[in-house]
Design an enzyme around this catalytic site. Structure first.
Site, mmCIF file in Angstrom:
data_model
loop_
_atom_site.group_PDB
_atom_site.id
_atom_site.type_symbol
_atom_site.label_atom_id
_atom_site.label_comp_id
_atom_site.label_asym_id
_atom_site.label_seq_id
_atom_site.Cartn_x
_atom_site.Cartn_y
_atom_site.Cartn_z
ATOM 1 N N TYR A 162 0.835 -1.212 0.000
ATOM 2 C CA TYR A 162 0.000 0.000 0.000
ATOM 3 C C TYR A 162 0.868 1.260 0.000
ATOM 4 C CZ TYR A 162 -3.896 3.132 1.123
ATOM 5 O OH TYR A 162 -4.840 4.135 1.084
ATOM 6 N N LYS A 213 1.183 4.057 -3.006
ATOM 7 C CA LYS A 213 0.768 5.455 -2.831
ATOM 8 C C LYS A 213 1.947 6.427 -3.047
ATOM 9 C CE LYS A 213 -3.579 4.584 -2.143
ATOM 10 N NZ LYS A 213 -4.579 4.957 -3.169
HETATM 11 N N1 LIG Z 1 -10.451 5.778 3.723
HETATM 12 C C1 LIG Z 1 -9.266 6.282 4.028
HETATM 13 O O1 LIG Z 1 -8.964 6.548 5.206
HETATM 14 C C2 LIG Z 1 -8.257 6.556 2.946
HETATM 15 C C3 LIG Z 1 -7.084 7.237 3.303
HETATM 16 C C4 LIG Z 1 -6.149 7.519 2.315
HETATM 17 C C5 LIG Z 1 -6.371 7.136 1.011
HETATM 18 N N2 LIG Z 1 -7.504 6.475 0.694
HETATM 19 C C6 LIG Z 1 -7.674 6.098 -0.709
HETATM 20 O O2 LIG Z 1 -8.917 6.574 -1.185
HETATM 21 C C7 LIG Z 1 -9.391 5.735 -2.236
HETATM 22 C C8 LIG Z 1 -10.819 5.341 -1.939
HETATM 23 O O3 LIG Z 1 -10.844 4.597 -0.731
HETATM 24 P P1 LIG Z 1 -12.178 4.376 0.125
HETATM 25 O O4 LIG Z 1 -11.816 4.615 1.533
HETATM 26 O O5 LIG Z 1 -13.297 5.112 -0.492
HETATM 27 O O6 LIG Z 1 -12.352 2.792 -0.069
HETATM 28 P P2 LIG Z 1 -13.657 1.937 -0.402
HETATM 29 O O7 LIG Z 1 -13.249 0.529 -0.162
HETATM 30 O O8 LIG Z 1 -14.834 2.471 0.341
HETATM 31 O O9 LIG Z 1 -13.884 2.203 -1.951
HETATM 32 C C9 LIG Z 1 -12.980 1.749 -2.930
HETATM 33 C C10 LIG Z 1 -13.759 1.378 -4.177
HETATM 34 O O10 LIG Z 1 -12.825 0.953 -5.175
HETATM 35 C C11 LIG Z 1 -13.422 -0.117 -5.883
HETATM 36 N N3 LIG Z 1 -12.415 -0.941 -6.538
HETATM 37 C C12 LIG Z 1 -11.523 -1.787 -5.969
HETATM 38 N N4 LIG Z 1 -10.810 -2.417 -6.899
HETATM 39 C C13 LIG Z 1 -11.248 -1.964 -8.106
HETATM 40 C C14 LIG Z 1 -10.894 -2.235 -9.454
HETATM 41 N N5 LIG Z 1 -9.945 -3.136 -9.762
HETATM 42 N N6 LIG Z 1 -11.543 -1.573 -10.441
HETATM 43 C C15 LIG Z 1 -12.514 -0.679 -10.151
HETATM 44 N N7 LIG Z 1 -12.911 -0.393 -8.896
HETATM 45 C C16 LIG Z 1 -12.272 -1.021 -7.883
HETATM 46 C C17 LIG Z 1 -14.165 -0.902 -4.796
HETATM 47 O O11 LIG Z 1 -15.138 -1.772 -5.354
HETATM 48 C C18 LIG Z 1 -14.750 0.220 -3.960
HETATM 49 O O12 LIG Z 1 -16.041 0.567 -4.411
HETATM 50 C C19 LIG Z 1 -8.411 4.549 -2.299
HETATM 51 O O13 LIG Z 1 -7.484 4.774 -3.334
HETATM 52 C C20 LIG Z 1 -7.724 4.603 -0.947
HETATM 53 O O14 LIG Z 1 -6.457 4.018 -0.994
HETATM 54 C C21 LIG Z 1 -8.460 6.169 1.621
#
Ligand SMILES: NC(=O)c1ccc[n+]([C@@H]2O[C@H](COP(=O)([O-])OP(=O)(O)OC[C@H]3O[C@@H](n4cnc5c(N)ncnc54)[C@H](O)[C@@H]3O)[C@@H](O)[C@H]2O)c1
Length: 272
Positions: A176, A180
């Protein structure tokens, strides 16, 4: 936020991607194309937007179209991104929110290569394939005009989801953290390639945010609670809307002189 054009958001079947899609519609986008592997999640996001009856900056209802797309499949990505651009007539904003998190038990020395490849494929390669497909379309279209003040605006704008883990690391997060950090690098180098053509490329770096990614995994939830108590000056998790507002700012005309940057939205975590 000055986003009168057409947006494409990956990962919009859940969490931060969903919040971004809702915010583009709220802030006047002409249409939003939703990509995810989760068909049910896509249908829910579409229903949430449609029930609000948002009217776009041009006075017409915001159009919402959904596609089940796996961002790791370059051929599928290329084909469906072209379909979206044909359907809408242009593509103004791309948000790469699709992503997964994973903790490798035992750390880097014991990380399963299968899990490493899965995370790198979705978080990094998927972002790259989407960026390529969208940028090729954006570079050929005329710049869009600001709805506020007529300042010369962009041909297109791309926002990649990195993370605070694009800058710092936490233990057991081999794939991860690597993915990133690489997304931050991809954002910087690609932004250089097209800055003078009017294509802007930025990243958003969320801190700990309450979404299914963090709340559905007991392991990640426990790390997050500990980090918030010890290291987040605001002493709370962020909400998806607080990230979506940053993304829509980076996408639209109010950030017309911003490219290659990463916007950290983390309650003060990184500075500490
Ligand atoms: N939630 C946090 O605290 C946080 C912090 C930093 C970064 N992020 C980043 O934000 C982004 C969104 O995360 P989130 O928290 O909304 O997660 P989430 O799990 O709620 O949503 C992620 C979505 O991506 C989709 N997905 C996964 N693999 C896929 C693929 N191969 N093709 C198409 N869609 C796919 C999933 O089905 C899901 O709907 C991610 O890149 C995550 O790394 C999240």
């Amino acid at each position: 936020m000055d986003v009168p054009g057409y947006a494409l958001i990956t990962g919009s079947g859940s969490g931060l991607g969903r919040a971004c899609a809702q915010t583009f519609a709220r802030d006047g986008a002409a249409g939003v194309a939703l990509f995810d592997v989760n068909a049910e999640g896509l249908a829910q996001t579409k229903a949430l937007i449609d029930e609000k009856n948002h009217i776009s900056a041009s006075g017409k209802p915001c159009r919402v179209i959904t596609f089940v797309v796996d961002v790791t499949d370059e051929d599928q990505v290329s084909k469906i991104v072209s379909e979206v651009a044909q359907e809408f007539g242009r593509l103004d904003y791309l948000v790469n929110a699709a992503g997964v998190a994973y903790k490798h038990v035992g750390g880097a020395a014991f990380a399963e290569s299968k899990e490493w490849l899965r995370v790198i494929n979705i978080n990094l390669n998927g972002t790259f394939y989407m960026l390529k497909a969208a940028a090729r379309i954006m570079l050929k279209q005329d710049p869009i005009l600001s709805t506020f003040d007529g300042r010369p605006l962009q041909r297109g704008s791309i926002v990649n989801f990195a993370s605070i883990q694009g800058y710092i690391a936490t233990p057991l997060s081999t794939s991860y953290v690597t993915s990133k950090h690489a997304v931050v690098g991809l954002t910087k180098t690609a932004s250089e390639d097209y800055a003078k053509e009017g294509l802007r490329i930025n990243a958003i770096c969320p801190g700990y945010i309450e979404t299914p990614m963090t709340m559905d995994s007991p392991q990640i939830r426990a790390v997050m609670a500990e980090k918030i108590a010890s290291s987040v000056p605001m002493l709370r998790a962020g909400q998806p809307q607080e990230i979506a507002d940053g993304v829509v700012y980076l996408s639209g005309g109010r950030s017309s002189f911003v490219t290659g940057s990463s916007l950290v939205v983390d309650g003060g975590y990184i500075q500490r």
